[in-house]
Motif scaffolding. Structure first.
Motif, PDB file in Angstrom:
ATOM      1  N   ASN A 145       0.849  -1.189   0.000  1.00 34.66           N
ATOM      2  CA  ASN A 145       0.000   0.000   0.000  1.00 34.66           C
ATOM      3  C   ASN A 145       0.885   1.240   0.000  1.00 34.66           C
ATOM      4  OD1 ASN A 145      -2.460  -1.420   0.122  1.00 34.66           O
ATOM      5  ND2 ASN A 145      -2.266  -1.642   2.354  1.00 34.66           N
ATOM      6  N   VAL A 146       0.430   2.300  -0.635  1.00 32.40           N
ATOM      7  CA  VAL A 146       1.146   3.574  -0.612  1.00 32.40           C
ATOM      8  C   VAL A 146       0.187   4.663  -0.145  1.00 32.40           C
ATOM      9  CG1 VAL A 146       2.758   2.938  -2.445  1.00 32.40           C
ATOM     10  CG2 VAL A 146       0.598   4.062  -3.044  1.00 32.40           C
ATOM     11  N   ARG A 147       0.748   5.755   0.355  1.00 30.94           N
ATOM     12  CA  ARG A 147      -0.090   6.869   0.802  1.00 30.94           C
ATOM     13  C   ARG A 147       0.604   8.188   0.461  1.00 30.94           C
ATOM     14  NH1 ARG A 147       2.715   5.077   5.228  1.00 30.94           N
ATOM     15  NH2 ARG A 147       3.591   6.646   6.662  1.00 30.94           N
ATOM     16  N   TYR A 148      -0.213   9.169   0.128  1.00 32.65           N
ATOM     17  CA  TYR A 148       0.275  10.516  -0.135  1.00 32.65           C
ATOM     18  C   TYR A 148       0.113  11.308   1.161  1.00 32.65           C
ATOM     19  CZ  TYR A 148       0.183   9.274  -5.071  1.00 32.65           C
ATOM     20  OH  TYR A 148       0.423   8.674  -6.282  1.00 32.65           O
ATOM     21  N   GLN A 149       1.233  11.826   1.676  1.00 32.33           N
ATOM     22  CA  GLN A 149       1.196  12.447   2.994  1.00 32.33           C
ATOM     23  C   GLN A 149       2.198  13.593   3.079  1.00 32.33           C
ATOM     24  OE1 GLN A 149       1.385   9.724   6.472  1.00 32.33           O
ATOM     25  NE2 GLN A 149       3.070  10.996   7.220  1.00 32.33           N
ATOM     26  N   GLU A 150       1.722  14.797   3.308  1.00 29.97           N
ATOM     27  CA  GLU A 150       2.564  15.971   3.568  1.00 29.97           C
ATOM     28  C   GLU A 150       3.718  16.105   2.579  1.00 29.97           C
ATOM     29  OE1 GLU A 150       3.811  15.512   7.600  1.00 29.97           O
ATOM     30  OE2 GLU A 150       1.909  16.215   8.415  1.00 29.97           O
ATOM     31  N   GLY A 151       3.393  16.146   1.308  1.00 34.52           N
ATOM     32  CA  GLY A 151       4.426  16.347   0.306  1.00 34.52           C
ATOM     33  C   GLY A 151       5.296  15.142   0.046  1.00 34.52           C
ATOM     34  N   LYS A 152       4.799  13.963   0.377  1.00 36.62           N
ATOM     35  CA  LYS A 152       5.561  12.733   0.169  1.00 36.62           C
ATOM     36  C   LYS A 152       4.647  11.641  -0.363  1.00 36.62           C
ATOM     37  CE  LYS A 152       8.272  13.514   4.429  1.00 36.62           C
ATOM     38  NZ  LYS A 152       7.322  14.402   5.133  1.00 36.62           N
ATOM     39  N   LEU A 153       5.232  10.714  -1.105  1.00 38.91           N
ATOM     40  CA  LEU A 153       4.579   9.459  -1.452  1.00 38.91           C
ATOM     41  C   LEU A 153       5.352   8.377  -0.728  1.00 38.91           C
ATOM     42  CD1 LEU A 153       2.680   7.571  -2.968  1.00 38.91           C
ATOM     43  CD2 LEU A 153       4.196   7.739  -4.965  1.00 38.91           C
TER      44      LEU A 153
END
Length: 399
Positions: free
Chosen positions: A181-189
């Motif tokens: 799983n991946v997540r987009y979080q605070e300017g990061k992947l």
């Protein structure tokens, strides 16, 4: 703004060959501090003691640049790969820090590992670089390039012997990433292990890449690996005629659909691993390659497709993350790429870009993947002719 969204980078003049250069005034004694070997024993009590004695003497001879003594000790079976226990210094490092070119050459010819590192992670090239011995740096980098090319050919021959083609080798790390799983979080992947797939600080670099790839409007462009869509956003600003994006991860593809990339004019989203879809692609004026969880062997395989998918005069570039924590190793890999692409009639140059990454940007990231303040941006142009074009074969047939 996080990660350099408002920062820009300026391209320096492209260099034909990126060569590590240094000379920061660090004194030799700060890099190599070895005590003299113990006084000679009347007779070595054991074979191990005799070997230790030879190895100690080799370190001292290398540090002083005594080529004749280095040669004698190597003939006497001193271990050219020996590293002393306190700091992990090798004979090659000792010779390099003193700028002893002849001793360095003697040791390399005898098989000294060019890429061995001490307990602080420094290789022989680092020792020479930090005290400004450029000739020694160049010789070590040259040895590294020759070694990497040799190992690549050996691997190719092994695969042929085993009856394996390029499609038969699937990298485990790439498959594992696609399944995570991946997540987009605070300017990061980020992936599920908190490793960064891409970060917003790359924005100025990606904009520089896009500028190199698309110097004018109306081009056909291909990007392998969407990630956060930074380079694709920059490419869109340059109004390409067509814009093909190959992306393998389901979570990233879902993000692309939510943002409407599949509805944008001229954009073609191709789901799947690039290894599985290359036969579906056409020809492009510009090609960018930026994947995750793969190795240089995978990039080498992709490069074999460039004569097929890159138009004559077209530009190819990639995210240059080679050995980001060691400038010597990165210099070696850049030159390996140059030589291998030259065989495909693609001329590669590298433009220096200054980049500053705030330390806070790495918060929450398990492993930092870029350390330097200098980024070597690849600019690779296909140089062949119509006659050469007719000779290009399917890469799978020659793998």
């Amino acid at each position: 703004e996080r990660g350099g969204r408002d920062r820009t980078v300026s391209l320096g003049t492209p260099n034909t060959t990126p060569t590590p250069r240094g000379g920061d005034g660090i004194q030799k004694k700060n890099l190599v501090e070895m005590s003299a070997p113990e006084p000679k024993r009347a007779k070595a009590e054991t074979k191990e003691e005799e070997e230790d004695k030879l190895n100690d003497e080799l370190l001292v001879a290398a540090q002083s640049g005594n080529v004749k003594e280095v040669s004698r000790l190597l003939e006497a079976k001193a271990d050219v790969a020996f590293q002393e226990s306190q700091q992990g210094i090798s004979a090659l490092m000792a010779a390099a820090v003193g700028g002893h070119s002849e001793a360095v050459n003697e040791l390399l010819c005898a098989g000294a590992p060019w890429n061995a590192v001490d307990k602080s992670g420094r290789c022989a090239g680092d020792y020479a670089l930090r005290v400004g011995h450029q000739a020694v740096v160049d010789r070590i980098v040259s040895a590294g390039v020759a070694a990497e090319l040799l190992f690549a050919q050996m691997d190719k021959n092994k695969r042929k012997t085993q009856g394996l083609g390029s499609r038969d080798r699937v990298q485990k790390d790439s498959k594992e990433y696609i399944d995570r799983n991946v997540r987009y979080q605070e300017g990061k992947l980020l992936d599920s292990a908190d490793d960064a797939v891409m970060m917003e600080w790359e924005t100025p670099l990606m904009e520089a890449h896009a500028g190199v790839l698309c110097p004018k409007e109306g081009l056909d462009v291909l990007n392998i690996g969407f990630g956060m869509g930074i380079v694709d956003t920059a490419l869109q600003k340059r109004k390409p005629k067509s814009h093909t994006i190959v992306e393998a991860h389901g979570g990233v593809l879902e993000k692309m659909r939510k943002e409407g990339w599949d509805k944008k004019k001229g954009v073609i989203v191709v789901p799947g691993r690039w290894q599985d879809v290359m036969h579906e692609l056409g020809q492009y004026d510009a090609v960018f390659f930026d994947t995750y969880g793969e190795y240089y062997e995978d990039m080498r395989e992709f490069h074999s497709w460039l004569p097929t998918i890159l138009k004559k005069g077209g530009i190819y570039s990639f995210f240059n993350g080679f050995c980001p924590d060691n400038i010597i190793f990165q210099g070696v890999m850049c030159q390996v790429v140059q030589l291998e692409l030259a065989q495909l009639k693609i001329q590669a140059e590298f433009a220096e870009c200054d980049i500053a990454i705030p330390e806070k940007d790495w918060k929450g990231v398990k492993r930092r993947y870029f350390w330097s303040n200098t980024y070597y941006l690849p600019i690779c142009r296909r140089m062949d002719t119509e006659e050469d074009d007719s000779k290009n074969n399917d890469p799978d047939k020659s793998a």
